[in-house]
Scaffold this motif. Structure first.
Motif, PDB file in Angstrom:
ATOM      1  N   GLN A   1       0.863  -1.230  -0.012  1.00 57.85           N
ATOM      2  CA  GLN A   1       0.128   0.137   0.036  1.00 57.85           C
ATOM      3  C   GLN A   1       1.012   1.578  -0.033  1.00 57.85           C
ATOM      4  OE1 GLN A   1      -3.019   0.230   3.143  1.00 57.85           O
ATOM      5  NE2 GLN A   1      -3.995   1.999   2.451  1.00 57.85           N
ATOM      6  N   ALA A   2       1.993   1.286   0.841  1.00 53.02           N
ATOM      7  CA  ALA A   2       2.907   2.426   0.778  1.00 53.02           C
ATOM      8  C   ALA A   2       3.715   2.653  -0.407  1.00 53.02           C
ATOM      9  CB  ALA A   2       3.886   2.203   2.127  1.00 53.02           C
ATOM     10  N   ASN A   3       4.235   1.347  -1.194  1.00 50.66           N
ATOM     11  CA  ASN A   3       5.256   1.624  -2.097  1.00 50.66           C
ATOM     12  C   ASN A   3       4.657   0.964  -3.520  1.00 50.66           C
ATOM     13  OD1 ASN A   3       7.155   2.703  -0.271  1.00 50.66           O
ATOM     14  ND2 ASN A   3       7.654   0.908   0.479  1.00 50.66           N
ATOM     15  N   ARG A   4       3.668   0.069  -3.438  1.00 40.27           N
ATOM     16  CA  ARG A   4       3.038  -0.408  -4.566  1.00 40.27           C
ATOM     17  C   ARG A   4       4.052  -1.465  -5.065  1.00 40.27           C
ATOM     18  NH1 ARG A   4       1.179   3.682  -9.134  1.00 40.27           N
ATOM     19  NH2 ARG A   4       3.300   4.210  -8.944  1.00 40.27           N
ATOM     20  N   ARG A   5       5.016  -1.956  -4.322  1.00 38.63           N
ATOM     21  CA  ARG A   5       5.985  -3.185  -4.760  1.00 38.63           C
ATOM     22  C   ARG A   5       6.804  -3.412  -3.599  1.00 38.63           C
ATOM     23  NH1 ARG A   5      10.971  -0.723  -8.515  1.00 38.63           N
ATOM     24  NH2 ARG A   5      11.682   0.761  -7.032  1.00 38.63           N
ATOM     25  N   ILE A   6       7.400  -4.620  -3.629  1.00 36.12           N
ATOM     26  CA  ILE A   6       7.971  -4.948  -2.609  1.00 36.12           C
ATOM     27  C   ILE A   6       9.588  -5.549  -3.136  1.00 36.12           C
ATOM     28  CG2 ILE A   6       8.839  -6.789  -0.809  1.00 36.12           C
ATOM     29  CD1 ILE A   6       5.713  -6.836   0.015  1.00 36.12           C
ATOM     30  N   GLY A   7      10.576  -4.861  -2.948  1.00 37.16           N
ATOM     31  CA  GLY A   7      11.911  -5.247  -3.672  1.00 37.16           C
ATOM     32  C   GLY A   7      12.169  -6.781  -3.322  1.00 37.16           C
TER      33      GLY A   7
ATOM     34  N   LYS B   1      14.221 -17.911   5.782  1.00 39.65           N
ATOM     35  CA  LYS B   1      12.734 -18.517   6.180  1.00 39.65           C
ATOM     36  C   LYS B   1      11.810 -17.343   5.976  1.00 39.65           C
ATOM     37  CE  LYS B   1      14.353 -21.695   9.325  1.00 39.65           C
ATOM     38  NZ  LYS B   1      14.288 -22.348  10.837  1.00 39.65           N
ATOM     39  N   LEU B   2      11.861 -15.897   6.267  1.00 39.44           N
ATOM     40  CA  LEU B   2      11.036 -15.119   5.889  1.00 39.44           C
ATOM     41  C   LEU B   2      10.802 -14.563   4.610  1.00 39.44           C
ATOM     42  CD1 LEU B   2       9.584 -12.419   6.838  1.00 39.44           C
ATOM     43  CD2 LEU B   2      11.741 -11.069   7.204  1.00 39.44           C
ATOM     44  N   ALA B   3      12.174 -14.652   3.711  1.00 40.41           N
ATOM     45  CA  ALA B   3      11.861 -14.489   2.440  1.00 40.41           C
ATOM     46  C   ALA B   3      11.081 -15.407   1.517  1.00 40.41           C
ATOM     47  CB  ALA B   3      13.407 -14.613   1.743  1.00 40.41           C
ATOM     48  N   PHE B   4      11.131 -16.703   2.230  1.00 48.08           N
ATOM     49  CA  PHE B   4      10.028 -17.642   1.578  1.00 48.08           C
ATOM     50  C   PHE B   4       8.822 -17.605   1.965  1.00 48.08           C
ATOM     51  CE2 PHE B   4      13.948 -19.975   0.217  1.00 48.08           C
ATOM     52  CZ  PHE B   4      13.662 -20.313  -0.981  1.00 48.08           C
ATOM     53  N   ALA B   5       9.008 -17.178   3.339  1.00 50.03           N
ATOM     54  CA  ALA B   5       7.133 -16.821   3.779  1.00 50.03           C
ATOM     55  C   ALA B   5       6.695 -15.772   3.332  1.00 50.03           C
ATOM     56  CB  ALA B   5       7.445 -16.776   5.353  1.00 50.03           C
ATOM     57  N   THR B   6       7.433 -14.924   2.906  1.00 53.10           N
ATOM     58  CA  THR B   6       6.866 -13.654   2.117  1.00 53.10           C
ATOM     59  C   THR B   6       6.243 -13.846   0.814  1.00 53.10           C
ATOM     60  OG1 THR B   6       8.286 -12.212   3.203  1.00 53.10           O
ATOM     61  CG2 THR B   6       7.355 -11.109   1.278  1.00 53.10           C
ATOM     62  N   GLU B   7       7.238 -14.778   0.081  1.00 47.68           N
ATOM     63  CA  GLU B   7       6.670 -15.386  -1.418  1.00 47.68           C
ATOM     64  C   GLU B   7       5.446 -16.144  -1.125  1.00 47.68           C
ATOM     65  OE1 GLU B   7       8.801 -17.638  -4.875  1.00 47.68           O
ATOM     66  OE2 GLU B   7       8.686 -18.691  -2.999  1.00 47.68           O
ATOM     67  N   GLN B   8       5.275 -16.924  -0.240  1.00 53.13           N
ATOM     68  CA  GLN B   8       4.024 -17.870   0.092  1.00 53.13           C
ATOM     69  C   GLN B   8       2.773 -16.625   0.244  1.00 53.13           C
ATOM     70  OE1 GLN B   8       3.492 -20.871  -0.784  1.00 53.13           O
ATOM     71  NE2 GLN B   8       5.738 -20.762  -1.484  1.00 53.13           N
ATOM     72  N   THR B   9       2.860 -15.574   1.096  1.00 47.66           N
ATOM     73  CA  THR B   9       2.015 -14.789   1.337  1.00 47.66           C
ATOM     74  C   THR B   9       1.666 -14.122   0.243  1.00 47.66           C
ATOM     75  OG1 THR B   9       2.966 -14.294   3.468  1.00 47.66           O
ATOM     76  CG2 THR B   9       1.474 -12.549   2.576  1.00 47.66           C
ATOM     77  N   LEU B  10       2.469 -13.625  -0.658  1.00 48.84           N
ATOM     78  CA  LEU B  10       2.251 -12.959  -2.161  1.00 48.84           C
ATOM     79  C   LEU B  10       1.370 -13.833  -3.164  1.00 48.84           C
ATOM     80  CD1 LEU B  10       5.598 -11.030  -2.508  1.00 48.84           C
ATOM     81  CD2 LEU B  10       3.230  -9.930  -2.011  1.00 48.84           C
ATOM     82  N   LEU B  11       2.181 -15.074  -3.078  1.00 47.96           N
ATOM     83  CA  LEU B  11       1.488 -16.109  -4.094  1.00 47.96           C
ATOM     84  C   LEU B  11      -0.193 -16.439  -3.513  1.00 47.96           C
ATOM     85  CD1 LEU B  11       4.274 -18.520  -4.803  1.00 47.96           C
ATOM     86  CD2 LEU B  11       3.411 -16.586  -6.329  1.00 47.96           C
ATOM     87  N   ALA B  12      -0.333 -16.418  -2.216  1.00 46.71           N
ATOM     88  CA  ALA B  12      -1.905 -16.874  -1.702  1.00 46.71           C
ATOM     89  C   ALA B  12      -2.584 -15.845  -1.731  1.00 46.71           C
ATOM     90  CB  ALA B  12      -1.431 -17.170  -0.198  1.00 46.71           C
ATOM     91  N   GLY B  13      -2.106 -14.492  -1.675  1.00 46.97           N
ATOM     92  CA  GLY B  13      -2.921 -13.270  -1.983  1.00 46.97           C
ATOM     93  C   GLY B  13      -3.259 -12.931  -3.354  1.00 46.97           C
ATOM     94  N   ARG B  14      -3.816 -11.927  -3.439  1.00 48.55           N
ATOM     95  CA  ARG B  14      -4.180 -11.518  -5.081  1.00 48.55           C
ATOM     96  C   ARG B  14      -2.699 -10.911  -5.908  1.00 48.55           C
ATOM     97  NH1 ARG B  14      -5.503  -7.293  -1.465  1.00 48.55           N
ATOM     98  NH2 ARG B  14      -4.710  -5.396  -1.882  1.00 48.55           N
ATOM     99  N   TRP B  15      -1.835 -10.904  -5.250  1.00 48.43           N
ATOM    100  CA  TRP B  15      -0.556 -10.215  -5.795  1.00 48.43           C
ATOM    101  C   TRP B  15       0.182 -11.073  -6.799  1.00 48.43           C
ATOM    102  CZ3 TRP B  15      -0.941 -10.411  -0.252  1.00 48.43           C
ATOM    103  CH2 TRP B  15      -1.613  -9.151   0.231  1.00 48.43           C
ATOM    104  N   ARG B  16       0.214 -12.376  -6.240  1.00 46.76           N
ATOM    105  CA  ARG B  16       0.860 -13.377  -7.256  1.00 46.76           C
ATOM    106  C   ARG B  16       2.204 -13.018  -7.595  1.00 46.76           C
ATOM    107  NH1 ARG B  16      -2.332 -17.457  -5.864  1.00 46.76           N
ATOM    108  NH2 ARG B  16      -4.680 -16.926  -6.262  1.00 46.76           N
TER     109      ARG B  16
END
Length: 273
Positions: A141-147, A181-196
């Motif tokens: 929401q703040a940056n429209r992307r995650i590096g 572990k956080l990097a992979f968890a973030t990926e799973q969060t993005l894939l599970a949500g609408r961001w893909r």
């Protein structure tokens, strides 16, 4: 006394000094005695961090550099090196310019530090009790992307470099740190949500470096030469072709999608007086 007056005169340094005909000091160590057998990356990181690293850590950090060394002149920074070779510039100028353009906001060094910064902030937010879904949502929401997530040139595909470097890191016992572990968890969060969005090399390498103990700024400085090995081949190949024969594209070959062409009018000229 002003600030500049306080620093006038002898240059004071804690990182080293050169004494011609006698010795060179590198962070308090005699370069030609105590450090003369050091691996170059070991020395480079020592200069950045003031710390020495283990053979396992250096092997992983070496692999991060090696596996993103693409000698492809179509890549934006390698293209600079190739065009410089085509224009018969010097190798030093060609590589320096190509490294300078590696300071890019989409694929280069700016993404490195942004990714490391996000992982550090996300880890702190998790420790404070926030959920990863909320952290990811707030960041987008703040940056429209995650590096480090979402690769424009290969949407939906796994980054071909990740498995290679992760496998090597696992062989050195460095693949299961908190940031990885956080990097992979973030990926799973993005894939599970609408961001893909899938994790890119930038996220994995930042996580590995943070787990090794580098700060975001130290990681950024360590990554400066990451694309370097792929640049000289592009320069050499372009230099071997006839002058200006590297990528001599016609204007008509460019697919332009910007504002339409407009007619020049005398009024337009007066508007800019």
């Amino acid at each position: 006394m002003s600030l500049l007056e306080a620093w006038e005169g002898t240059l004071r340094s804690t990182v080293g000094g050169c004494f011609p005909g006698e010795r060179a000091v590198f962070r308090g160590h005699d370069l030609h005695a105590e450090l003369r057998g050091a691996d170059w990356l070991d020395l480079y990181l020592f200069g950045i961090t003031g710390r020495r690293h283990t053979p396992a850590q250096l092997k992983v950090l070496h692999a991060i550099w090696v596996n993103t060394s693409y000698p492809d002149a179509r890549l934006w920074n390698n293209r600079v090196a190739a065009l410089a070779g085509s224009a018969r510039s010097t190798g030093n100028l060609a590589i320096s310019a190509a490294l300078a353009t590696s300071e890019a906001a989409i694929y280069g060094r700016q993404i490195d530090i942004a990714t490391a910064d996000f992982l550090v902030r996300a880890q702190a937010a998790l420790a404070a009790g926030q959920s990863l879904v909320d952290i990811v949502s707030a960041e987008l929401q703040a940056n429209r992307r995650i590096g480090g997530y979402g690769r424009p040139v290969a949407k939906g595909a796994a980054d071909e470099r990740n498995a290679v470097v992760l496998d090597l890191a696992a062989s050195q016992g460095l693949a299961d740190g908190a940031y990885v572990k956080l990097a992979f968890a973030t990926e799973q969060t993005l894939l599970a949500g609408r961001w893909r969005m899938r994790m890119t090399y930038a996220a994995l390498t930042a996580a590995l470096a943070l787990d090794i103990g580098l700060s975001p700024r130290e990681y950024y400085l360590y990554m400066l030469p990451a694309f370097l090995a792929g640049m000289p081949p592009c320069f050499i190949e372009a230099n071997a072709r006839p002058e200006q024969a590297t990528m001599p594209w016609r204007c008509s070959a460019i697919v332009y999608q910007g504002p339409p062409r407009r007619r020049w009018r005398e009024q337009d000229a007066s508007d800019h007086d």
